[in-house]
Motif scaffolding. Sequence first.
Motif, PDB file in Angstrom:
ATOM      1  N   GLY A  83       0.509   0.061  -4.392  1.00  0.00           N
ATOM      2  CA  GLY A  83      -0.508  -0.983  -4.436  1.00  0.00           C
ATOM      3  C   GLY A  83      -1.839  -0.479  -3.904  1.00  0.00           C
ATOM      4  N   MET A  84      -2.898  -1.196  -4.263  1.00  0.00           N
ATOM      5  CA  MET A  84      -4.246  -0.859  -3.788  1.00  0.00           C
ATOM      6  C   MET A  84      -4.819  -2.055  -3.035  1.00  0.00           C
ATOM      7  SD  MET A  84      -5.808   1.137  -7.114  1.00  0.00           S
ATOM      8  CE  MET A  84      -7.419   0.626  -6.619  1.00  0.00           C
ATOM      9  N   ASP A  85      -5.529  -1.779  -1.952  1.00  0.00           N
ATOM     10  CA  ASP A  85      -6.169  -2.824  -1.160  1.00  0.00           C
ATOM     11  C   ASP A  85      -7.121  -3.654  -2.017  1.00  0.00           C
ATOM     12  OD1 ASP A  85      -7.270  -4.162   1.233  1.00  0.00           O
ATOM     13  OD2 ASP A  85      -9.053  -3.000   0.707  1.00  0.00           O
ATOM     14  N   ASN A  86      -7.027  -4.970  -1.864  1.00  0.00           N
ATOM     15  CA  ASN A  86      -7.973  -5.870  -2.511  1.00  0.00           C
ATOM     16  C   ASN A  86      -8.393  -6.963  -1.533  1.00  0.00           C
ATOM     17  OD1 ASN A  86      -9.534  -6.481  -4.786  1.00  0.00           O
ATOM     18  ND2 ASN A  86      -8.095  -8.046  -5.467  1.00  0.00           N
ATOM     19  N   VAL A 111      -3.579  -7.481  -2.595  1.00  0.00           N
ATOM     20  CA  VAL A 111      -3.397  -6.120  -3.096  1.00  0.00           C
ATOM     21  C   VAL A 111      -3.377  -6.174  -4.623  1.00  0.00           C
ATOM     22  CG1 VAL A 111      -2.091  -5.327  -1.072  1.00  0.00           C
ATOM     23  CG2 VAL A 111      -0.863  -6.247  -3.042  1.00  0.00           C
ATOM     24  N   PRO A 131       0.456  -1.918  -9.436  1.00  0.00           N
ATOM     25  CA  PRO A 131       0.129  -0.729 -10.232  1.00  0.00           C
ATOM     26  C   PRO A 131      -0.581  -1.007 -11.562  1.00  0.00           C
ATOM     27  CG  PRO A 131       2.277  -0.447  -9.228  1.00  0.00           C
ATOM     28  CD  PRO A 131       1.855  -1.870  -8.957  1.00  0.00           C
ATOM     29  N   LEU A 146       0.822  -1.211   0.000  1.00  0.00           N
ATOM     30  CA  LEU A 146       0.000   0.000   0.000  1.00  0.00           C
ATOM     31  C   LEU A 146       0.857   1.262   0.000  1.00  0.00           C
ATOM     32  CD1 LEU A 146      -2.955  -0.888   2.404  1.00  0.00           C
ATOM     33  CD2 LEU A 146      -2.803  -1.152  -0.081  1.00  0.00           C
TER      34      LEU A 146
END
Length: 135
Positions: free
Chosen positions: A96-99, A116, A119, A92
């Motif tokens: 990265g993005m929370d998944n 996560v 990009p 994060l």
Amino acid sequence: MIDHTGIVVTDLKKARRFYDAIAEALGLQTIDNGTEAFLFGKSAQEPIPYLWIGTTRPSYWIEGSRAGINQMHVAFQARDQAMVHAFYEAALANGGMDNGAPGPRQGAGEYFGAFVLDPDGNNIEACARGAASKS
């Protein structure tokens, strides 16, 4: 058993920042592999299995393929819950993005994982199984 796999990314610098961070959190390494790619694995001394990450168009791609069009899922082993948390926070903090926040997963038995998106939208996971999922 996996020997290697690979993903194509749109921005090698962004990808390297993200994968360097999660490699450190998981006790792994990234290794240079020319100007358009790098490897993600245990170490230069123990190179296999590895994940190839680069911007080069693979020869086996079918017409119309491009980075991010077919989301990939890769799960890395973690020693314990703390390593799963370290992976998640590193991801994060580095693009990265929370998944799926760290935690147990329904129907997976003794399992503790985090998800996560890198990009380019690939689903990257770290998980601990068995006794490791409880520590």
